[in-house]
Write a protein that holds these residues in place. Structure first.
Motif, PDB file in Angstrom:
ATOM      1  N   GLN A 210       0.826  -1.204   0.000  1.00 49.09           N
ATOM      2  CA  GLN A 210       0.000   0.000   0.000  1.00 49.09           C
ATOM      3  C   GLN A 210       0.868   1.265   0.000  1.00 49.09           C
ATOM      4  N   ALA A 211       1.836   1.287   0.906  1.00 45.30           N
ATOM      5  CA  ALA A 211       2.714   2.457   1.005  1.00 45.30           C
ATOM      6  C   ALA A 211       3.519   2.618  -0.285  1.00 45.30           C
ATOM      7  N   TRP A 212       4.063   1.513  -0.785  1.00 46.42           N
ATOM      8  CA  TRP A 212       4.927   1.591  -1.969  1.00 46.42           C
ATOM      9  C   TRP A 212       4.144   2.045  -3.193  1.00 46.42           C
ATOM     10  N   SER A 213       2.926   1.529  -3.354  1.00 47.55           N
ATOM     11  CA  SER A 213       2.165   1.947  -4.536  1.00 47.55           C
ATOM     12  C   SER A 213       1.722   3.405  -4.410  1.00 47.55           C
ATOM     13  N   THR A 214       1.509   3.882  -3.185  1.00 49.82           N
ATOM     14  CA  THR A 214       1.194   5.307  -3.001  1.00 49.82           C
ATOM     15  C   THR A 214       2.397   6.162  -3.423  1.00 49.82           C
ATOM     16  N   LEU A 215       3.591   5.714  -3.047  1.00 42.90           N
ATOM     17  CA  LEU A 215       4.800   6.432  -3.464  1.00 42.90           C
ATOM     18  C   LEU A 215       4.949   6.404  -4.984  1.00 42.90           C
ATOM     19  N   GLU A 216       4.828   5.226  -5.569  1.00 40.93           N
ATOM     20  CA  GLU A 216       5.034   5.114  -7.024  1.00 40.93           C
ATOM     21  C   GLU A 216       3.952   5.848  -7.815  1.00 40.93           C
ATOM     22  N   ALA A 217       2.747   5.939  -7.243  1.00 39.96           N
ATOM     23  CA  ALA A 217       1.690   6.700  -7.929  1.00 39.96           C
ATOM     24  C   ALA A 217       2.085   8.167  -8.029  1.00 39.96           C
ATOM     25  N   SER A 218       2.883   8.644  -7.066  1.00 42.70           N
ATOM     26  CA  SER A 218       3.306  10.053  -7.092  1.00 42.70           C
ATOM     27  C   SER A 218       4.546  10.272  -7.924  1.00 42.70           C
ATOM     28  N   VAL A 219       5.499   9.348  -7.871  1.00 40.95           N
ATOM     29  CA  VAL A 219       6.812   9.647  -8.451  1.00 40.95           C
ATOM     30  C   VAL A 219       7.201   8.739  -9.615  1.00 40.95           C
ATOM     31  N   GLY A 220       6.377   7.756  -9.926  1.00 41.17           N
ATOM     32  CA  GLY A 220       6.736   6.825 -11.000  1.00 41.17           C
ATOM     33  C   GLY A 220       7.374   5.554 -10.443  1.00 41.17           C
ATOM     34  N   LYS A 221       7.589   4.621 -11.332  1.00 39.31           N
ATOM     35  CA  LYS A 221       8.067   3.292 -10.918  1.00 39.31           C
ATOM     36  C   LYS A 221       9.503   3.372 -10.409  1.00 39.31           C
ATOM     37  N   LEU A 222       9.754   2.719  -9.249  1.00 38.24           N
ATOM     38  CA  LEU A 222      11.074   2.806  -8.632  1.00 38.24           C
ATOM     39  C   LEU A 222      11.840   1.497  -8.642  1.00 38.24           C
ATOM     40  N   SER A 223      11.135   0.375  -8.487  1.00 37.70           N
ATOM     41  CA  SER A 223      11.882  -0.859  -8.308  1.00 37.70           C
ATOM     42  C   SER A 223      11.718  -1.785  -9.500  1.00 37.70           C
TER      43      SER A 223
END
Ligand code: X2X
Length: 337
Positions: free
Chosen positions: A324-337
């Motif tokens: 949940q936290a990671w997808s919230t981050l990626e929704a804001s900044v784009g794919k990270l991992s």
């Protein structure tokens, strides 16, 4: 003697629950709340907090006084986190990464190279990602965060030994990092030898060469005078960092609603002003720090990001923060991992 008398009078009156008057005739505030932070008085965070304190005092007609304790006067960040939880301190500005020792997902904004620029920072932190983290903080029940996170800045690496030009320069380097697992993990992934040290002991740790380097935004390198004990500044931009303006829940709830509204309004407005101050400083401080003797170099961020990826940093932290936290981050900044 006069001071002793006055102190006794004030204490007696306070104990009896009556309004106290100081000897000069100015009325003592009904509510005196403590705000602790780890930065120098000259940092924009303290300048803007001071302005907010004056506006709050005016608008509450002297009923509320915000007492500011800069430079970790009430203790290290680790100590002060304990004090904001138990209410010995009322307000505290703290990096989400250090707060993660209490609220694990609060560190997520510090994932390496998550934000490319300030536009993406404020879009995320004033939007879904910030809301998510604030809700997590509020779940602690002991503390909550005001709406607007204050800026610390994009972090750069300084050393007394040599510039960081590529990830290989981090190999085995003794670096001070703030007390938070994400910081230690990230600098281990870079290949360095990180040591956690609270900010109030950082200058002396650098001066005595307990560590060779540290990483902080230019506004801190300047206002904490780290240029006196560091020679090189490599603009690694490896992480954006901000300060949540935290309040002790119980002490806040003890304030009348009208005072809460005035305090929150001026604190949030001061946070926005502070963001502009720090962004402006990041544009001018490089030249100033060069004139104070620091040698600057820029780096290729991609090489550093690749190093984190190869070390498994993103995979590890995605798992730690959860989907949940990671997808919230990626929704804001784009794919990270
Ligand atoms: O401790 C630090 O390096 C500082 C001042 O940037 C934080 O508060 C995270």
């Amino acid at each position: 003697m006069a001071r002793l008398t006055r102190r006794h009078f004030t204490m007696g009156a306070a104990a009896a629950g009556v309004t106290t008057f100081s000897i000069g005739g100015a009325r003592a505030a009904e509510f005196t709340y403590k705000f602790a932070n780890n930065l120098a008085l000259t940092h924009p965070l303290n300048k803007r907090a001071q302005e907010a304190a004056e506006k709050i005092k005016d608008e509450t007609k002297g009923r509320f006084e915000l007492q500011i304790f800069p430079s970790s006067q009430l203790g290290s960040d680790t100590d002060t986190l304990g004090q904001i939880r138990n209410g010995a301190v009322d307000f505290f500005t703290l990096s989400g990464l250090i707060l993660s020792t209490l609220v694990p997902t609060a560190a997520i904004s510090g994932v390496g190279f998550a934000f490319e620029n300030y536009d993406s920072v404020w879009k995320a932190m004033d939007g879904a990602l910030g809301n998510f983290i604030r809700e997590e903080i509020a779940k602690s029940r002991q503390i909550f965060a005001f709406d607007k996170i204050w800026d610390n800045g994009f972090r750069q690496t300084t050393t007394s030994t040599k510039p960081i030009t590529s990830p290989a320069d981090f190999d085995g380097m003794k670096l001070r990092v703030p007390p938070a697992p994400l910081w230690t993990s990230m600098f281990k992934a870079f290949g360095a030898a990180p040591t956690t040290i609270n900010f109030n002991e950082t200058y002396s740790a650098l001066q005595s060469k307990v560590v060779d380097g540290q990483e902080n935004p230019l506004a801190i390198i300047d206002t904490a005078k780290l240029y006196e004990v560091q020679s090189f500044c490599s603009t690694t931009n490896h992480m954006w960092d901000g300060f949540w303006f935290l309040a002790n829940r119980r002490n806040w709830d003890a304030l009348p609603k009208d005072i809460q509204d005035i305090v929150a309004k001026h604190i949030n407005a001061a946070g926005l002003a502070e963001r502009n101050d720090v962004a402006a400083l990041e544009k001018t401080l490089r030249e100033q720090l060069i004139s104070k003797g620091m040698k600057f170099n820029d780096v290729n961020a991609t090489a550093f990001r690749d190093k984190l990826r190869a070390a498994g940093f993103y995979t590890e932290w995605k798992q730690k923060f959860g989907d949940q936290a990671w997808s919230t981050l990626e929704a804001s900044v784009g794919k990270l991992s």
